[in-house]
Scaffold this motif. Sequence first.
Motif, PDB file in Angstrom:
ATOM      1  N   MET A   1      -0.123  -0.882  -3.140  1.00  0.00           N
ATOM      2  CA  MET A   1      -1.321  -1.020  -3.983  1.00  0.00           C
ATOM      3  C   MET A   1      -2.583  -0.839  -3.131  1.00  0.00           C
ATOM      4  O   MET A   1      -2.675  -1.369  -2.026  1.00  0.00           O
ATOM      5  CB  MET A   1      -1.310  -2.410  -4.630  1.00  0.00           C
ATOM      6  N   LYS A   2      -3.531  -0.095  -3.692  1.00  0.00           N
ATOM      7  CA  LYS A   2      -4.771   0.168  -2.946  1.00  0.00           C
ATOM      8  C   LYS A   2      -5.721  -1.037  -3.010  1.00  0.00           C
ATOM      9  O   LYS A   2      -5.693  -1.791  -3.975  1.00  0.00           O
ATOM     10  CB  LYS A   2      -5.492   1.363  -3.570  1.00  0.00           C
ATOM     11  N   ASP A   3      -6.569  -1.167  -2.002  1.00  0.00           N
ATOM     12  CA  ASP A   3      -7.672  -2.133  -2.060  1.00  0.00           C
ATOM     13  C   ASP A   3      -8.824  -1.494  -2.846  1.00  0.00           C
ATOM     14  O   ASP A   3      -8.931  -0.266  -2.903  1.00  0.00           O
ATOM     15  CB  ASP A   3      -8.169  -2.476  -0.645  1.00  0.00           C
ATOM     16  N   ALA A   4      -9.654  -2.311  -3.422  1.00  0.00           N
ATOM     17  CA  ALA A   4     -10.811  -1.776  -4.158  1.00  0.00           C
ATOM     18  C   ALA A   4     -11.911  -2.828  -4.184  1.00  0.00           C
ATOM     19  O   ALA A   4     -11.638  -4.025  -4.273  1.00  0.00           O
ATOM     20  CB  ALA A   4     -10.405  -1.411  -5.580  1.00  0.00           C
ATOM     21  N   GLN A 292       0.457  -9.158 -10.444  1.00  0.00           N
ATOM     22  CA  GLN A 292       1.897  -9.067 -10.693  1.00  0.00           C
ATOM     23  C   GLN A 292       2.244  -7.745 -11.359  1.00  0.00           C
ATOM     24  O   GLN A 292       1.427  -7.173 -12.083  1.00  0.00           O
ATOM     25  CB  GLN A 292       2.347 -10.223 -11.584  1.00  0.00           C
ATOM     26  N   LYS A 293       3.491  -7.356 -11.099  1.00  0.00           N
ATOM     27  CA  LYS A 293       4.006  -6.122 -11.702  1.00  0.00           C
ATOM     28  C   LYS A 293       3.904  -6.223 -13.223  1.00  0.00           C
ATOM     29  O   LYS A 293       4.229  -7.258 -13.797  1.00  0.00           O
ATOM     30  CB  LYS A 293       5.475  -5.972 -11.286  1.00  0.00           C
ATOM     31  N   GLY A 294       3.460  -5.177 -13.852  1.00  0.00           N
ATOM     32  CA  GLY A 294       3.400  -5.172 -15.307  1.00  0.00           C
ATOM     33  C   GLY A 294       2.044  -5.535 -15.869  1.00  0.00           C
ATOM     34  O   GLY A 294       1.799  -5.347 -17.054  1.00  0.00           O
ATOM     35  N   MET A 295       1.150  -6.066 -15.022  1.00  0.00           N
ATOM     36  CA  MET A 295      -0.193  -6.375 -15.531  1.00  0.00           C
ATOM     37  C   MET A 295      -0.949  -5.065 -15.759  1.00  0.00           C
ATOM     38  O   MET A 295      -0.888  -4.163 -14.930  1.00  0.00           O
ATOM     39  CB  MET A 295      -0.971  -7.233 -14.524  1.00  0.00           C
ATOM     40  N   SER A 296      -1.674  -4.989 -16.876  1.00  0.00           N
ATOM     41  CA  SER A 296      -2.410  -3.748 -17.135  1.00  0.00           C
ATOM     42  C   SER A 296      -3.886  -3.886 -16.769  1.00  0.00           C
ATOM     43  O   SER A 296      -4.495  -2.964 -16.269  1.00  0.00           O
ATOM     44  CB  SER A 296      -2.248  -3.314 -18.594  1.00  0.00           C
ATOM     45  N   TYR A 297      -4.463  -5.043 -17.080  1.00  0.00           N
ATOM     46  CA  TYR A 297      -5.853  -5.238 -16.660  1.00  0.00           C
ATOM     47  C   TYR A 297      -6.060  -6.706 -16.292  1.00  0.00           C
ATOM     48  O   TYR A 297      -5.314  -7.589 -16.726  1.00  0.00           O
ATOM     49  CB  TYR A 297      -6.851  -4.803 -17.744  1.00  0.00           C
ATOM     50  N   ILE A 298      -7.082  -6.933 -15.484  1.00  0.00           N
ATOM     51  CA  ILE A 298      -7.434  -8.296 -15.054  1.00  0.00           C
ATOM     52  C   ILE A 298      -8.955  -8.385 -15.063  1.00  0.00           C
ATOM     53  O   ILE A 298      -9.638  -7.523 -14.512  1.00  0.00           O
ATOM     54  CB  ILE A 298      -6.934  -8.570 -13.613  1.00  0.00           C
ATOM     55  N   VAL A 317      -5.276  -1.970 -13.540  1.00  0.00           N
ATOM     56  CA  VAL A 317      -4.293  -2.048 -12.450  1.00  0.00           C
ATOM     57  C   VAL A 317      -3.714  -0.663 -12.123  1.00  0.00           C
ATOM     58  O   VAL A 317      -3.438  -0.363 -10.957  1.00  0.00           O
ATOM     59  CB  VAL A 317      -3.179  -3.069 -12.787  1.00  0.00           C
ATOM     60  N   ALA A 318      -3.608   0.209 -13.138  1.00  0.00           N
ATOM     61  CA  ALA A 318      -3.051   1.551 -12.890  1.00  0.00           C
ATOM     62  C   ALA A 318      -3.892   2.312 -11.858  1.00  0.00           C
ATOM     63  O   ALA A 318      -3.360   3.152 -11.108  1.00  0.00           O
ATOM     64  CB  ALA A 318      -2.995   2.335 -14.199  1.00  0.00           C
ATOM     65  N   ASP A 319      -5.190   2.007 -11.772  1.00  0.00           N
ATOM     66  CA  ASP A 319      -6.064   2.696 -10.806  1.00  0.00           C
ATOM     67  C   ASP A 319      -5.741   2.325  -9.364  1.00  0.00           C
ATOM     68  O   ASP A 319      -6.199   2.995  -8.439  1.00  0.00           O
ATOM     69  CB  ASP A 319      -7.537   2.330 -11.056  1.00  0.00           C
ATOM     70  N   LEU A 320      -4.983   1.242  -9.193  1.00  0.00           N
ATOM     71  CA  LEU A 320      -4.700   0.758  -7.836  1.00  0.00           C
ATOM     72  C   LEU A 320      -3.409   1.326  -7.265  1.00  0.00           C
ATOM     73  O   LEU A 320      -3.054   1.054  -6.115  1.00  0.00           O
ATOM     74  CB  LEU A 320      -4.620  -0.778  -7.836  1.00  0.00           C
ATOM     75  N   ALA A 321      -2.708   2.112  -8.079  1.00  0.00           N
ATOM     76  CA  ALA A 321      -1.425   2.672  -7.615  1.00  0.00           C
ATOM     77  C   ALA A 321      -1.674   3.633  -6.451  1.00  0.00           C
ATOM     78  O   ALA A 321      -2.619   4.421  -6.482  1.00  0.00           O
ATOM     79  CB  ALA A 321      -0.742   3.393  -8.768  1.00  0.00           C
ATOM     80  N   GLU A 322      -0.830   3.523  -5.432  1.00  0.00           N
ATOM     81  CA  GLU A 322      -0.929   4.449  -4.287  1.00  0.00           C
ATOM     82  C   GLU A 322      -0.485   5.826  -4.753  1.00  0.00           C
ATOM     83  O   GLU A 322       0.458   5.947  -5.524  1.00  0.00           O
ATOM     84  CB  GLU A 322       0.011   4.005  -3.151  1.00  0.00           C
ATOM     85  N   GLU A 323      -1.183   6.861  -4.250  1.00  0.00           N
ATOM     86  CA  GLU A 323      -0.718   8.215  -4.569  1.00  0.00           C
ATOM     87  C   GLU A 323       0.636   8.448  -3.907  1.00  0.00           C
ATOM     88  O   GLU A 323       0.893   7.964  -2.820  1.00  0.00           O
ATOM     89  CB  GLU A 323      -1.722   9.263  -4.056  1.00  0.00           C
ATOM     90  N   GLU A 324       1.500   9.184  -4.620  1.00  0.00           N
ATOM     91  CA  GLU A 324       2.842   9.463  -4.079  1.00  0.00           C
ATOM     92  C   GLU A 324       2.732  10.328  -2.828  1.00  0.00           C
ATOM     93  O   GLU A 324       1.928  11.245  -2.775  1.00  0.00           O
ATOM     94  CB  GLU A 324       3.670  10.197  -5.133  1.00  0.00           C
TER      95      GLU A 324
END
Length: 326
Positions: A1-4, A292-298, A317-324
């Motif tokens: 997961m990326k930092d932001a 946690q896994k499965g969270m969509s927004y916080i 949370v989807a924006d924090l996914a590391e690029e493959e």
Amino acid sequence: MKDAVYLDKSKRKYKGNLHMHTTWSDGTQEAADAVSAFKAKGYDFISITDHDIFARTAAYDTETFIVLPGMERGGLNLVPDEDPGYHFGVLDDPTIEPMQERFHHLQSFEVPIPWEGQQSPQKLIDDMRAHGNLVVFNHPEWHLTRFEDMVQYDGFFAIEIYNHATEWTASSSYGAAYWDHALQNGKRVFGIAADDSHDHDPSCEIPEYGGGWVSVEAEELSQAGIIAALKKGQFYSSSGPEITDFRVENGFVHVECSPCQYIMFKAFPLRGPFHVEREKGELMTSGSMVIQKGMSYIRVECVDEKGRVAWSNPIFVADLAEEEQQ
Ligand SMILES: [Zn+2]
Ligand SMILES: [Zn+2]
């Protein structure tokens, strides 16, 4: 997961009111007097958003204060002049090239707008955007807006989640439930607190000026600077407390705020933690939660001793996914 980093304590924030009325519509204060009052309260900017008349003036701009061009567009009701109805905040966006001409100073618009079925609000939103504006879904609770409207209509960049004027006129000032409904259904929208002031009587127990505002982490105090930051969600809303820092680091969300009695993380579909120093009764200035896994927004709400709230914008949370890795 990326930092932001969403809000950075080392960066300047600009305080503004994005919803208010003057004698250009049904307010009691002249624009110049309203400007003076907000300057005296330490605001950096306002938008004069009179009903169905657009304000675009640099007459009150200084090095340290600006007026953003805007309006409140309404008069769209299922039954004329009866709720439920629709009012949209309209803010000129200088960062885009509009399809149609921008609105000019004191350009006025007809009301009521004829109701032509469920597509009417969408048509109005689209029209405002075509003329180069951002659109805010104003005071949904006060206007008896249906929750499904948050999902069936598109194109508004934010929802008014706190409307100070309706705090004491109809006690229906909180739109955060509408915001969560939109977010839970996958909308990427931000939350805005504003005064919606019509009168200004500082001696009043609950003055209309200075009850709800946004604090914007912009590169500079200019229309383009503030609007660009608003569009990116680089701001928080408040009716009292401050959020000084908001970030994701090593899979944790961290918030820092002015002294508050509660810090509530609103996560979905898993509930976030609720922080309170119940035993010691002490105020808190920071809080954290693990993503946690499965969270969509916080998002987070910090509540001070008087019950006033600071609302962060959502972390998607989807924006924090590391690029493959290739
Ligand atoms: Zn309104
Ligand atoms: Zn209004």
